[in-house]
Write a protein that holds these residues in place. Structure first.
Motif, short mmCIF file in Angstrom:
data_model
loop_
_atom_site.label_atom_id
_atom_site.label_comp_id
_atom_site.label_asym_id
_atom_site.label_seq_id
_atom_site.Cartn_x
_atom_site.Cartn_y
_atom_site.Cartn_z
N GLU A 26 0.83 -1.21 0.00
CA GLU A 26 0.00 0.00 0.00
C GLU A 26 0.86 1.26 0.00
N ALA A 27 1.93 1.26 0.79
CA ALA A 27 2.81 2.43 0.84
C ALA A 27 3.51 2.64 -0.50
N VAL A 28 4.03 1.57 -1.09
CA VAL A 28 4.74 1.69 -2.37
C VAL A 28 3.79 2.21 -3.45
N LEU A 29 2.59 1.66 -3.51
CA LEU A 29 1.64 2.11 -4.53
C LEU A 29 1.20 3.55 -4.31
N ALA A 30 1.00 3.93 -3.06
CA ALA A 30 0.61 5.32 -2.76
C ALA A 30 1.71 6.29 -3.15
N VAL A 31 2.94 5.96 -2.82
CA VAL A 31 4.06 6.85 -3.17
C VAL A 31 4.24 6.88 -4.68
N ALA A 32 4.09 5.76 -5.34
CA ALA A 32 4.20 5.73 -6.81
C ALA A 32 3.13 6.62 -7.44
N GLY A 33 1.94 6.60 -6.88
CA GLY A 33 0.87 7.43 -7.41
C GLY A 33 1.08 8.91 -7.18
N ALA A 34 1.70 9.24 -6.04
CA ALA A 34 1.90 10.64 -5.67
C ALA A 34 3.21 11.21 -6.17
N HIS A 35 4.24 10.38 -6.32
CA HIS A 35 5.58 10.89 -6.62
C HIS A 35 6.21 10.24 -7.83
N GLY A 36 5.41 9.63 -8.68
CA GLY A 36 5.98 9.03 -9.88
C GLY A 36 6.74 10.08 -10.68
N GLY A 37 7.92 9.73 -11.15
CA GLY A 37 8.72 10.68 -11.90
C GLY A 37 9.62 11.54 -11.04
N ASP A 41 15.50 9.46 -4.08
CA ASP A 41 15.66 9.90 -2.68
C ASP A 41 14.35 10.43 -2.11
N ASP A 42 13.58 11.16 -2.92
CA ASP A 42 12.28 11.65 -2.46
C ASP A 42 11.32 10.49 -2.20
N ALA A 43 11.31 9.51 -3.10
CA ALA A 43 10.44 8.35 -2.93
C ALA A 43 10.86 7.57 -1.68
N PHE A 44 12.17 7.41 -1.49
CA PHE A 44 12.70 6.70 -0.32
C PHE A 44 12.28 7.40 0.97
N ALA A 45 12.39 8.72 1.00
CA ALA A 45 12.01 9.49 2.19
C ALA A 45 10.52 9.35 2.46
N LEU A 47 8.53 6.85 1.51
CA LEU A 47 8.27 5.48 1.98
C LEU A 47 8.63 5.34 3.45
N ASN A 48 9.78 5.88 3.84
CA ASN A 48 10.18 5.83 5.25
C ASN A 48 9.16 6.53 6.14
N ALA A 49 8.69 7.69 5.72
CA ALA A 49 7.72 8.44 6.51
C ALA A 49 6.42 7.65 6.68
N ARG A 50 6.01 6.95 5.63
CA ARG A 50 4.77 6.19 5.70
C ARG A 50 4.90 4.91 6.51
N LEU A 51 6.08 4.33 6.56
CA LEU A 51 6.26 3.02 7.19
C LEU A 51 6.81 3.05 8.61
N PRO A 62 17.41 -2.60 2.21
CA PRO A 62 17.64 -2.54 0.76
C PRO A 62 16.37 -2.72 -0.06
N ASP A 63 15.39 -3.42 0.47
CA ASP A 63 14.12 -3.57 -0.27
C ASP A 63 13.49 -2.21 -0.51
N LEU A 64 13.52 -1.35 0.50
CA LEU A 64 12.91 -0.03 0.37
C LEU A 64 13.61 0.79 -0.70
N ARG A 65 14.92 0.72 -0.75
CA ARG A 65 15.67 1.44 -1.80
C ARG A 65 15.30 0.89 -3.17
N LYS A 66 15.14 -0.42 -3.29
CA LYS A 66 14.75 -1.05 -4.56
C LYS A 66 13.42 -0.49 -5.03
N TYR A 67 12.45 -0.38 -4.12
CA TYR A 67 11.13 0.15 -4.50
C TYR A 67 11.20 1.64 -4.80
#
Length: 81
Positions: A26-37, A41-45, A47-51, A62-67
């Motif tokens: 859910e976090a990965v999909l939400a961040v992808a929807g909001a921050h695609g492109g 580093d912004d996506a990583f931050a 994801l961290n904030a959400r999780l 490392p999984d979080l960096r991969k996503y």
């Protein structure tokens, strides 16, 4: 009973892991929807904030960096409508 024997049964373990995967998904999909492109580093931050408050003793790995990299590369679509 030895202290090492105190643990969740296999059914509970499976549910805990399934719930954890769902929260991550859910976090990965939400961040992808909001921050695609955006940047990885912004996506990583984001994801961290959400999780960070969703897990005991949370540490990004490392999984979080991969996503985050996949989100920045446009490889993950946001949530389906």
């Amino acid at each position: 009973m030895d202290a090492a024997e105190i643990r969740w049964n296999e059914q509970a373990r499976a549910k805990i892991l399934d719930d954890s995967d769902r929260v991550l998904r859910e976090a990965v999909l939400a961040v992808a929807g909001a921050h695609g492109g955006g940047s990885s580093d912004d996506a990583f931050a984001e994801l961290n904030a959400r999780l960070k408050d969703r897990f005991i003793d949370y540490e990004p790995g490392p999984d979080l960096r991969k996503y985050a990299d996949a989100i920045a590369a446009g490889e993950i679509a946001g949530p389906s409508e």
